[in-house]
Every structure is written in structure tokens, then in C-alpha cells.
Write a protein that holds these residues in place. Structure first.
Motif, PDB file in Angstrom:
ATOM      1  N   VAL A  32       0.840  -1.200   0.000  1.00  0.00           N
ATOM      2  CA  VAL A  32       0.000   0.000   0.000  1.00  0.00           C
ATOM      3  C   VAL A  32       0.873   1.248   0.000  1.00  0.00           C
ATOM      4  CG1 VAL A  32      -1.817   1.269   1.209  1.00  0.00           C
ATOM      5  CG2 VAL A  32      -1.804  -1.227   1.269  1.00  0.00           C
ATOM      6  N   VAL A  33       0.514   2.204  -0.845  1.00  0.00           N
ATOM      7  CA  VAL A  33       1.189   3.499  -0.908  1.00  0.00           C
ATOM      8  C   VAL A  33       0.116   4.576  -0.783  1.00  0.00           C
ATOM      9  CG1 VAL A  33       2.553   5.079  -2.316  1.00  0.00           C
ATOM     10  CG2 VAL A  33       3.036   2.621  -2.376  1.00  0.00           C
ATOM     11  N   PHE A  34       0.338   5.544   0.092  1.00  0.00           N
ATOM     12  CA  PHE A  34      -0.599   6.651   0.273  1.00  0.00           C
ATOM     13  C   PHE A  34      -0.026   7.882  -0.422  1.00  0.00           C
ATOM     14  CE2 PHE A  34      -0.937   3.749   3.826  1.00  0.00           C
ATOM     15  CZ  PHE A  34      -2.300   3.555   3.954  1.00  0.00           C
ATOM     16  N   GLY A  35      -0.804   8.542  -1.244  1.00  0.00           N
ATOM     17  CA  GLY A  35      -0.232   9.676  -1.949  1.00  0.00           C
ATOM     18  C   GLY A  35      -1.230  10.542  -2.676  1.00  0.00           C
ATOM     19  N   TYR A  36      -0.660  11.514  -3.407  1.00  0.00           N
ATOM     20  CA  TYR A  36      -1.446  12.483  -4.167  1.00  0.00           C
ATOM     21  C   TYR A  36      -0.561  12.944  -5.334  1.00  0.00           C
ATOM     22  CZ  TYR A  36      -5.190  15.979  -4.588  1.00  0.00           C
ATOM     23  OH  TYR A  36      -6.273  16.710  -4.990  1.00  0.00           O
ATOM     24  N   PRO A  37      -1.054  12.846  -6.556  1.00  0.00           N
ATOM     25  CA  PRO A  37      -0.192  13.136  -7.714  1.00  0.00           C
ATOM     26  C   PRO A  37      -0.035  14.619  -7.988  1.00  0.00           C
ATOM     27  CG  PRO A  37      -2.362  12.494  -8.468  1.00  0.00           C
ATOM     28  CD  PRO A  37      -2.384  12.358  -6.974  1.00  0.00           C
ATOM     29  N   GLY A  38       0.895  14.912  -8.873  1.00  0.00           N
ATOM     30  CA  GLY A  38       1.151  16.277  -9.322  1.00  0.00           C
ATOM     31  C   GLY A  38       2.184  16.257 -10.426  1.00  0.00           C
ATOM     32  N   GLY A  39       2.480  17.411 -10.966  1.00  0.00           N
ATOM     33  CA  GLY A  39       3.316  17.487 -12.154  1.00  0.00           C
ATOM     34  C   GLY A  39       4.676  16.843 -12.012  1.00  0.00           C
ATOM     35  N   ALA A  40       5.386  17.096 -10.910  1.00  0.00           N
ATOM     36  CA  ALA A  40       6.769  16.640 -10.781  1.00  0.00           C
ATOM     37  C   ALA A  40       6.890  15.164 -10.439  1.00  0.00           C
ATOM     38  CB  ALA A  40       7.500  17.473  -9.728  1.00  0.00           C
ATOM     39  N   ILE A  41       5.782  14.508 -10.137  1.00  0.00           N
ATOM     40  CA  ILE A  41       5.854  13.064  -9.865  1.00  0.00           C
ATOM     41  C   ILE A  41       4.956  12.286 -10.827  1.00  0.00           C
ATOM     42  CG2 ILE A  41       3.978  12.875  -8.154  1.00  0.00           C
ATOM     43  CD1 ILE A  41       6.022  11.142  -6.485  1.00  0.00           C
ATOM     44  N   HIS A  55      -2.524   1.930  -4.541  1.00  0.00           N
ATOM     45  CA  HIS A  55      -2.336   3.339  -4.220  1.00  0.00           C
ATOM     46  C   HIS A  55      -3.613   3.883  -3.615  1.00  0.00           C
ATOM     47  CE1 HIS A  55      -2.339   7.710  -4.869  1.00  0.00           C
ATOM     48  NE2 HIS A  55      -1.042   7.598  -4.667  1.00  0.00           N
ATOM     49  N   VAL A  56      -3.482   4.538  -2.466  1.00  0.00           N
ATOM     50  CA  VAL A  56      -4.627   5.144  -1.794  1.00  0.00           C
ATOM     51  C   VAL A  56      -4.557   6.641  -2.021  1.00  0.00           C
ATOM     52  CG1 VAL A  56      -5.788   5.523   0.408  1.00  0.00           C
ATOM     53  CG2 VAL A  56      -4.707   3.316  -0.074  1.00  0.00           C
ATOM     54  N   LEU A  57      -5.518   7.146  -2.766  1.00  0.00           N
ATOM     55  CA  LEU A  57      -5.565   8.577  -3.061  1.00  0.00           C
ATOM     56  C   LEU A  57      -6.207   9.321  -1.899  1.00  0.00           C
ATOM     57  CD1 LEU A  57      -5.144  10.907  -5.111  1.00  0.00           C
ATOM     58  CD2 LEU A  57      -7.477  10.453  -5.904  1.00  0.00           C
ATOM     59  N   VAL A  58      -5.380   9.966  -1.102  1.00  0.00           N
ATOM     60  CA  VAL A  58      -5.888  10.802  -0.020  1.00  0.00           C
ATOM     61  C   VAL A  58      -6.329  12.140  -0.599  1.00  0.00           C
ATOM     62  CG1 VAL A  58      -4.457   9.688   1.737  1.00  0.00           C
ATOM     63  CG2 VAL A  58      -3.572  11.661   0.472  1.00  0.00           C
ATOM     64  N   ARG A  59      -6.876  13.015   0.245  1.00  0.00           N
ATOM     65  CA  ARG A  59      -7.334  14.313  -0.251  1.00  0.00           C
ATOM     66  C   ARG A  59      -6.450  15.469   0.216  1.00  0.00           C
ATOM     67  NH1 ARG A  59     -12.192  13.662  -3.051  1.00  0.00           N
ATOM     68  NH2 ARG A  59     -12.248  11.446  -3.555  1.00  0.00           N
ATOM     69  N   HIS A  60      -5.360  15.135   0.904  1.00  0.00           N
ATOM     70  CA  HIS A  60      -4.357  16.122   1.299  1.00  0.00           C
ATOM     71  C   HIS A  60      -3.097  15.337   1.639  1.00  0.00           C
ATOM     72  CE1 HIS A  60      -2.207  19.211   3.607  1.00  0.00           C
ATOM     73  NE2 HIS A  60      -3.076  20.107   3.168  1.00  0.00           N
ATOM     74  N   GLU A  61      -1.951  15.854   1.231  1.00  0.00           N
ATOM     75  CA  GLU A  61      -0.706  15.110   1.452  1.00  0.00           C
ATOM     76  C   GLU A  61      -0.413  14.863   2.932  1.00  0.00           C
ATOM     77  OE1 GLU A  61      -0.315  17.257  -2.512  1.00  0.00           O
ATOM     78  OE2 GLU A  61      -0.984  17.790  -0.477  1.00  0.00           O
TER      79      GLU A  61
END
Length: 567
Positions: A32-41, A55-61
Motif C-alpha cells: 500500500v502506498v498513500f499519496g497524491y499526484p502532481g506534475g513533478a511526480i 495506491h490510496v488517493l488521499v485528499r491532502h498530502e
């Protein structure tokens, strides 16, 4: 030779740094990986698609870091979170600091701008290595795609070995895109735990000379896998015990000889025992100020035998008469073996006195009035859930009530932000804990202040159908701050009013989560049953009197012997 012997070997298929990252995480057993995407990743998120990783998409890093932290505490494995550069990376910082303060193994992966524009104030560029330097165990800036596997393996090794902690791995975007056929592995050094037999012998001699010994259990016991070793030691010696906040449950909180938590909101029996003891056997604790009160007057009659894996903690705040530095499990096991081989300790008068003090100071739950009494509610929840109960606590009065009144059968049953005291921890921590151990009855215990800080994670709860139970203790104020203003600032209640809170039941229902309200004592038992029986996530909004305080309390700057009791 046959023709087959001359068949050329297949050329290695080039892989991007991003794909090497994902494949390395898979190889290391990450689930399991907790995260939030963006341009640099973004290249990493492109590589995640179709991988074995959940991958668990949280709503704030910040939620990602807190969830990974609790996942690690609950599973005993390294927690993993990831974010993009700039604000994504800086939003992880509180969670990274939290893991550092509580010695939690965590690997935090951040994207960064391409190396060619580093130092130019590029869009969303932050020197996250520099920013986090004081709050990580180690940092790695990966400059070549071929170095990704070794960097990640090293990060996991460092995070989990010795005294655990968070490790940052920063991946510039060009490294994520770059193709390579090389794969440099990391050689993990072999380390065999050793025992300082001279120190163990000195520890045994100190214990046998003592008439009022006391075991002071810290969070390092659980971290070091020494829970059973400590339980065996106290069973073999019958020495009474006290616990820090992060060690609750190491010895079950209702076990004979366990006097409870020591310190600012500790039990009277625990604090008085510390003050009267002639020897403290300190295992995996660091003499934190919340535990010791006025350090100069802490355990004034006691010598110290200090077990810790981190040599820098031994003698840092309190001189040790005997220092046992190394793996806690092997050290405590060696001491137990020696104690069993010798005569029983002559400490019965002391154990009787401690038991009498514990019985005399037992909490009462017959508070007057018709309103909800939070300590009784929390006690009932923990007992109804039984040994499966796990509390993921936020920070505030409810945190102290949970520590004082809940029954914890194991150290994994109590997850809280101890060293940093970070509000907003409870909800994402509950998510991480429940994902790590789905069979456990995980209950987030939060206050109205802390709950609002990461309330957006209700969306994460709903998306993944995590059957987390939430007890929201609502006193329409910042309770601990209000209590201190009442007691120590002449009732000057400055900026603690939260009476304009939303209707939390409606808020939860808007996220698609079952919720109900309790505001009378006669509703508690039915509410506890409904909460625990709910199939999916469920929130109990518990309204209490804003004037309720946490007792007992050691005033700031005072000795633990100077405890205040409420009426």
C-alpha cells in the motif's frame, strides 16, 4: 559446441527511473502506498498504473503521511507515502516530523523539478531535502535513474533498522523519465544483535539490591519488537510497571502490576510510585518532559538502569547507573534469564503498597448529571470491542481520556501522535491502521478541533469503503487550551470558541457515511452498539459539556508529586 551455445543473450530492456521505483517497491514487498499526484511526480503515477501496488488517493498530502505512519505502527512494516514537488512535498512535513518524533519507519517519496532547473526558482521547486533535514533520519536525492533501486532499498533499510524513523527519497523529474538498463543494488549489511553481558550483570545486581524497583516502559519496546520480552520480565520478577503514552498496552492496561500512565495526565498511583521508587528500570523510554514533569524532582530516590537502542538517549536527560545499549529484545531476554536463574525478589511490601495505591486511585465513572461523560463512554467502547479494539487518537482532551480510560490489550491497540502532538492525526491514522489490519476494530477518537483539520479524508474513507468507526467528542472548543486558560490564565478564554462547528452528522452523511448524534448519557450504550455493529464506516457525534476537564493534571513546571484533582 552446439549452435545453442552461440545464441546471443537478450539485451536488457531499458526502463525508466519511475518504473524502476515501482518495481523496487514491489520487490521489497510494499502493498500500500498513500499519496497524491502532481506534475513533478507524474511519471511515477504513470508507472503505477497496472502495478501490484495499491495506491490510496488521499485528499491532502498530510493525510498521506499520517496514514502511512499509522500503517507502519499497526503492521510493523515500513509505511510509504508520496507527493509531488513544492506544496505537495511541504504538505508532508508535519507527518514526517510526527514519524521522526515517535520513531516510526516511513519512506517518503517526493518528485522534484528536473535537475537542469534546480536552483532557478522553477515552478513548484522546493529544496525539500534542506527543509526536512532536521526531521528525517536520512535523505537521498537520486541523480541517476540507475541509482533508483539502490536508493530505495537503502531508504527502507535505514528507516527500519536501529531506532526507526522517516527517510526522504527525492526524485527529480528527469531522473523519473530517464531510461537505463543498469540496476545498482544496495548491499544490506549483516548485523547480529549482541548482548553486553557485563551490563546485564550490573542491571541484575542493581535490581536485586533494590527494595522498590519500578519498570518504566517506553514506546521503544513496541518499536523494537520487545513486547513479549518485557511481559516475560515483569511476569518473572513481579516488579510493578508504569507506561508512557506511546507504550500503553505493552503490558495490558488492566494487568496486575500495571499502575498506568505516568506524567502530566498520568494516574496518581503511577506518579507516586515513580517518586517513591529506589530503582527505575527504563526500557525504551527517553525521559520526555510530559512524562517526567519537573525533571530535577523526578524520581528523586531512584537509581536508573536504562535499556535503549539509541546510545544518544542514555544519559541525555537523566544519568544512568547502568546503561544497556543495544537491541531491546535481546537485552531484556538476557536479563530475564538471569533473574529466573536466581532467587525471587524480596519486594512484596512494595508490590502490596503499589496495588493498594492503584485500587485507591481507581477512576470513578458515576459523574453527576444527564450529559455524556466522555471517560465512561470511551471505557465502554474499548471494553465492548474487546481485544480487537484499536484506538487511533487525535490530539486533545479526548486523547488523554482515551489514554486514561480505554483498555488496551497490546501496544498496537493505541496509535497516537505522542512526541509532536499533531492535531488532525486521528482520521487519516485510522484509515492507515484499518488498512494495515482489516480484522481489527479500529476506532478513530477525535475532538471537534482536530477533526476539522483533516475532515477531507472522509472522502478517502468513503472511496475505499474502509469500515472505520469514528467517535467525535464535541465540546465546541479547543478543550485542552481552554482548560489551561481556565487554570493558569485567569479564565481569559482567548480564541478557543468552536461553537460555530457544522452539524457533523450532516457533514458525514454528505460524504455518504452513516452518522448519528449522542448528547445524553442514556443514549451511550445503544450508541456504542450501533457504532461497533455498523457494516461500513460510521461516525458517532458525541456532544459533551465544554466545561469538562481532564484530571488529574500536573501543572507545568511542577513535580509529578504535585497533582491537581478536579471536583
Amino acid at each position: 559446441m552446439t549452435a545453442a551455445a552461440f545464441k546471443p543473450q537478450a539485451e536488457a530492456v531499458p526502463q525508466s527511473g519511475a518504473r524502476l521505483l515501482v518495481s523496487t517497491l514491489e520487490r521489497l514487498g510494499v502493498e500500500v502506498v498513500f499519496g497524491y499526484p502532481g506534475g513533478a511526480i507524474m511519471p511515477v503515477y504513470d508507472a503505477l498504473a497496472g502495478s501490484k501496488l495499491k495506491h490510496v488517493l488521499v485528499r491532502h498530502e498530510q493525510g498521506a503521511a499520517f496514514a502511512a505512519d499509522a500503517y507502519a505502527r499497526m503492521s510493523g512494516r515500513v509505511g510509504v507515502c508520496m507527493a509531488t514537488s513544492g506544496p505537495g512535498a511541504t504538505n508532508l512535513i508535519t507527518g514526517i516530523a510526527n514519524a521522526m518524533m515517535d520513531s516510526v519507519p516511513m519512506v517518503c517519496i517526493t518528485g522534484n523539478v528536473p535537475q537542469g532547473v534546480m536552483g532557478t526558482d522553477a515552478f513548484q521547486e522546493i529544496d525539500i531535502l534542506g527543509v526536512t533535514l532536521p526531521i528525517v533520519k536520512h535523505s537521498i536525492l537520486v541523480r541517476d535513474a540507475a541509482e533508483v533501486p539502490a536508493a530505495v532499498e537503502e531508504a527502507f533499510h535505514i528507516a527500519a533498522s536501529g531506532r526507526p524513523g522517516p527517510v526522504l527519497v527525492d526524485l527529480p523529474k528527469d531522473v523519473q523519465f530517464a531510461q537505463t538498463t543498469e540496476d545498482f543494488g544496495f548491499h544490506i549489511p549483516n548485523a547480529t544483535p549482541t548482548v553486553d553481558h557485563d551490563a546485564i550483570a550490573a542491571a541484575e545486581a542493581a535490581i536485586r539490591a533494590a527494595r522498590k524497583p519500578l519498570v518504566y516502559i517506553g514506546g521503544g519496546v513496541k518499536i523494537g519488537g520487545a513486547t513479549q520480552a518485557v511481559r516475560d520480565f515483569v511476569r518473572a520478577t513481579n516488579i510493578p510497571q508504569v507506561s508512557t503514552l506511546n507504550a500503553l498496552g505493552t503490558v495490558p492496561t488492566d494487568a496486575p502490576g500495571m499502575l498506568g500512565m505516568l506524567g502530566m495526565h498520568g494516574t496518581r498511583a503511577a506518579n507516586e510510585a515513580v517518586q517513591e521508587a529506589d530503582l527505575l528500570i527504563v526500557v525504551g523510554a527517553r525521559f520526555d518532559d510530559r512524562a517526567t514533569g519537573k525533571l530535577a524532582e523526578f524520581a528523586p530516590n531512584a537509581g536508573v538502569v536504562h535499556f535503549d537502542i539509541d546510545a544518544s538517549e542514555v544519559g541525555k536527560l537523566r544519568a544512568a547507573n547502568v546503561a544497556v545499549v543495544g537491541e531491546l529484545k535481546t537485552g531484556v531476554e538476557a536479563l530475564t534469564q538471569r533473574m529466573r536463574a536466581g532467587a525471587a525478589l524480596d519486594i512484596q511490601p512494595w508490590t502490596v503498597d503499589c496495588a493498594r495505591a492503584a485500587a485507591a486511585g481507581a477512576h470513578r465513572y458515576d459523574a453527576p448529571g444527564e450529559g455524556v461523560y466522555a471517560p465512561a463512554l470511551l471505557k465502554e467502547i474499548s471494553e465492548a470491542a474487546g481485544d480487537a479494539f484499536v484506538a487511533a487518537c487525535d490530539v486533545g482532551q479526548h486523547q488523554m481520556w482515551a489514554a486514561q480510560h480505554c483498555r488496551f490489550a497490546s501496544p498496537e491497540a493505541h496509535i497516537t501522535s505522542g512526541g509532536l502532538g499533531a492535531m488532525g492525526f486521528g482520521l487519516p491514522a485510522g484509515i492507515g491502521a484499518k488498512m494495515a489490519r482489516p480484522e481489527a476494530t479500529v476506532v478513530t477518537i477525535a475532538g471537534d478541533g482536530g477533526f476539522m483539520m483533516n475532515i477531507q479524508e472522509l472522502a478517502t474513507l468513503k472511496r475505499y469503503g474502509v469500515p472505520l468507526k469514528i467517535v467525535l467528542i464535541d465540546n465546541s472548543s479547543l478543550g485542552l487550551v481552554r482548560q489551561w486558560q481556565e487554570l493558569f490564565f485567569a479564565e481569559n478564554y482567548s480564541e478557543i470558541d468552536l461553537s460555530d462547528n457544522p452539524d457533523f452528522v450532516k457533514v458525514a452523511e454528505a460524504f455518504g457515511i452513516e452518522a448519528f448524534r449522542i448528547d445524553r448519557r442514556d443514549q451511550v450504550s445503544e450508541g456504542v452498539q450501533r457504532l461497533l455493529a455498523a457494516d461500513g464506516p460510521c461516525l458517532a457525534h458525541v456532544v459533551i459539556d465544554p466545561r469538562d476537564n481532564v484530571w488529574p493534571l500536573v501543572p507545568p513546571g511542577k513535580s509529578n508529586a504535585e497533582m491537581m484533582e478536579g471536583s
